[in-house]
Design a protein around this motif. Structure first.
Motif, PDB file in Angstrom:
ATOM      1  N   ARG A   7     -49.223  17.280 -10.410  1.00  0.00           N
ATOM      2  CA  ARG A   7     -49.921  18.419  -9.791  1.00  0.00           C
ATOM      3  C   ARG A   7     -49.243  19.700 -10.228  1.00  0.00           C
ATOM      4  O   ARG A   7     -48.096  19.684 -10.686  1.00  0.00           O
ATOM      5  CB  ARG A   7     -49.884  18.314  -8.267  1.00  0.00           C
ATOM      6  CG  ARG A   7     -48.475  18.400  -7.716  1.00  0.00           C
ATOM      7  CD  ARG A   7     -48.417  18.420  -6.204  1.00  0.00           C
ATOM      8  NE  ARG A   7     -47.042  18.433  -5.726  1.00  0.00           N
ATOM      9  CZ  ARG A   7     -46.276  19.510  -5.641  1.00  0.00           C
ATOM     10  NH1 ARG A   7     -46.736  20.685  -5.997  1.00  0.00           N
ATOM     11  NH2 ARG A   7     -45.048  19.432  -5.184  1.00  0.00           N
ATOM     12  N   ARG A   8     -49.949  20.806 -10.071  1.00  0.00           N
ATOM     13  CA  ARG A   8     -49.333  22.098 -10.361  1.00  0.00           C
ATOM     14  C   ARG A   8     -48.322  22.428  -9.278  1.00  0.00           C
ATOM     15  O   ARG A   8     -48.419  21.956  -8.147  1.00  0.00           O
ATOM     16  CB  ARG A   8     -50.412  23.181 -10.408  1.00  0.00           C
ATOM     17  CG  ARG A   8     -51.269  23.013 -11.639  1.00  0.00           C
ATOM     18  CD  ARG A   8     -52.123  24.180 -11.964  1.00  0.00           C
ATOM     19  NE  ARG A   8     -51.437  25.450 -11.831  1.00  0.00           N
ATOM     20  CZ  ARG A   8     -52.040  26.576 -11.515  1.00  0.00           C
ATOM     21  NH1 ARG A   8     -53.327  26.601 -11.291  1.00  0.00           N
ATOM     22  NH2 ARG A   8     -51.370  27.696 -11.430  1.00  0.00           N
ATOM     23  N   LEU A   9     -47.342  23.254  -9.626  1.00  0.00           N
ATOM     24  CA  LEU A   9     -46.299  23.652  -8.685  1.00  0.00           C
ATOM     25  C   LEU A   9     -46.529  25.090  -8.227  1.00  0.00           C
ATOM     26  O   LEU A   9     -47.048  25.921  -8.974  1.00  0.00           O
ATOM     27  CB  LEU A   9     -44.925  23.550  -9.344  1.00  0.00           C
ATOM     28  CG  LEU A   9     -44.507  22.181  -9.853  1.00  0.00           C
ATOM     29  CD1 LEU A   9     -43.129  22.269 -10.518  1.00  0.00           C
ATOM     30  CD2 LEU A   9     -44.489  21.164  -8.742  1.00  0.00           C
ATOM     31  N   SER A  10     -46.083  25.380  -7.028  1.00  0.00           N
ATOM     32  CA  SER A  10     -46.104  26.756  -6.545  1.00  0.00           C
ATOM     33  C   SER A  10     -45.008  27.540  -7.270  1.00  0.00           C
ATOM     34  O   SER A  10     -44.132  26.959  -7.908  1.00  0.00           O
ATOM     35  CB  SER A  10     -45.858  26.793  -5.033  1.00  0.00           C
ATOM     36  OG  SER A  10     -44.513  26.423  -4.752  1.00  0.00           O
ATOM     37  N   ASP A  11     -45.046  28.858  -7.151  1.00  0.00           N
ATOM     38  CA  ASP A  11     -44.003  29.693  -7.754  1.00  0.00           C
ATOM     39  C   ASP A  11     -42.620  29.283  -7.263  1.00  0.00           C
ATOM     40  O   ASP A  11     -41.676  29.185  -8.051  1.00  0.00           O
ATOM     41  CB  ASP A  11     -44.236  31.177  -7.432  1.00  0.00           C
ATOM     42  CG  ASP A  11     -45.423  31.762  -8.172  1.00  0.00           C
ATOM     43  OD1 ASP A  11     -46.017  31.063  -9.032  1.00  0.00           O
ATOM     44  OD2 ASP A  11     -45.750  32.930  -7.899  1.00  0.00           O
ATOM     45  N   ASP A  12     -42.499  29.048  -5.967  1.00  0.00           N
ATOM     46  CA  ASP A  12     -41.206  28.683  -5.386  1.00  0.00           C
ATOM     47  C   ASP A  12     -40.710  27.319  -5.869  1.00  0.00           C
ATOM     48  O   ASP A  12     -39.504  27.074  -5.901  1.00  0.00           O
ATOM     49  CB  ASP A  12     -41.273  28.693  -3.859  1.00  0.00           C
ATOM     50  CG  ASP A  12     -41.407  30.099  -3.295  1.00  0.00           C
ATOM     51  OD1 ASP A  12     -41.027  31.061  -4.002  1.00  0.00           O
ATOM     52  OD2 ASP A  12     -41.902  30.240  -2.162  1.00  0.00           O
ATOM     53  N   GLU A  13     -41.621  26.428  -6.237  1.00  0.00           N
ATOM     54  CA  GLU A  13     -41.224  25.122  -6.761  1.00  0.00           C
ATOM     55  C   GLU A  13     -40.876  25.188  -8.248  1.00  0.00           C
ATOM     56  O   GLU A  13     -39.962  24.512  -8.714  1.00  0.00           O
ATOM     57  CB  GLU A  13     -42.351  24.105  -6.563  1.00  0.00           C
ATOM     58  CG  GLU A  13     -42.633  23.774  -5.113  1.00  0.00           C
ATOM     59  CD  GLU A  13     -43.880  22.946  -4.943  1.00  0.00           C
ATOM     60  OE1 GLU A  13     -43.797  21.948  -4.187  1.00  0.00           O
ATOM     61  OE2 GLU A  13     -44.926  23.268  -5.547  1.00  0.00           O
ATOM     62  N   ARG A  15     -39.975  28.015 -10.132  1.00  0.00           N
ATOM     63  CA  ARG A  15     -38.898  28.947 -10.491  1.00  0.00           C
ATOM     64  C   ARG A  15     -37.539  28.267 -10.676  1.00  0.00           C
ATOM     65  O   ARG A  15     -36.859  28.509 -11.675  1.00  0.00           O
ATOM     66  CB  ARG A  15     -38.803  30.082  -9.467  1.00  0.00           C
ATOM     67  CG  ARG A  15     -37.726  31.107  -9.828  1.00  0.00           C
ATOM     68  CD  ARG A  15     -37.657  32.253  -8.838  1.00  0.00           C
ATOM     69  NE  ARG A  15     -38.788  33.148  -9.006  1.00  0.00           N
ATOM     70  CZ  ARG A  15     -39.774  33.285  -8.130  1.00  0.00           C
ATOM     71  NH1 ARG A  15     -39.774  32.593  -7.009  1.00  0.00           N
ATOM     72  NH2 ARG A  15     -40.767  34.120  -8.358  1.00  0.00           N
ATOM     73  N   GLU A  35     -53.519  28.774 -16.626  1.00  0.00           N
ATOM     74  CA  GLU A  35     -52.954  29.231 -15.358  1.00  0.00           C
ATOM     75  C   GLU A  35     -51.442  28.989 -15.321  1.00  0.00           C
ATOM     76  O   GLU A  35     -50.687  29.817 -14.819  1.00  0.00           O
ATOM     77  CB  GLU A  35     -53.626  28.538 -14.176  1.00  0.00           C
ATOM     78  CG  GLU A  35     -55.048  28.969 -13.951  1.00  0.00           C
ATOM     79  CD  GLU A  35     -56.063  28.211 -14.812  1.00  0.00           C
ATOM     80  OE1 GLU A  35     -55.678  27.229 -15.486  1.00  0.00           O
ATOM     81  OE2 GLU A  35     -57.235  28.612 -14.825  1.00  0.00           O
ATOM     82  N   GLN A  39     -48.533  31.769 -14.997  1.00  0.00           N
ATOM     83  CA  GLN A  39     -47.530  31.641 -13.941  1.00  0.00           C
ATOM     84  C   GLN A  39     -46.122  31.792 -14.515  1.00  0.00           C
ATOM     85  O   GLN A  39     -45.286  32.501 -13.950  1.00  0.00           O
ATOM     86  CB  GLN A  39     -47.681  30.284 -13.250  1.00  0.00           C
ATOM     87  CG  GLN A  39     -46.725  30.052 -12.110  1.00  0.00           C
ATOM     88  CD  GLN A  39     -46.903  28.687 -11.471  1.00  0.00           C
ATOM     89  OE1 GLN A  39     -47.485  27.767 -12.068  1.00  0.00           O
ATOM     90  NE2 GLN A  39     -46.395  28.541 -10.257  1.00  0.00           N
TER      91      GLN A  39
END
Length: 77
Positions: A7-13, A15, A35, A39
């Motif tokens: 899955r895609r990761l959030s910015d916090d994951e 970084r 995307e 990011q």
């Protein structure tokens, strides 16, 4: 270190991976490579990382992979 996600990761994951110099692989996220590339750039790592996508034959048919890899530069001197 090479880290694999489905899955895609959030910015916090994402970084911390980029800060450590990890290679990150996203299976089944080939359609989202634009995307993911944006990011990486937004997080300030656009010059240090390359985003690429590939397709390969997998156990359940063809699978798409997006790879975020550190760019190795030649040392100055």
């Amino acid at each position: 270190m090479k880290c694999v996600y489905t899955r895609r990761l959030s910015d916090d994951e994402l970084r911390p991976h980029l800060e450590r110099g990890d290679a990150v692989v996203f299976k089944e996220a080939a359609k989202a490579w634009h995307e993911i590339e944006r990011q990486v750039e937004r997080l300030g790592f656009g010059d240090a990382y390359a985003v690429s996508r590939t397709r390969r034959a997998g156990a359940t048919g063809e699978e798409g992979i997006t790879r975020v890899s550190p760019v190795h530069t030649k040392p100055e001197g």
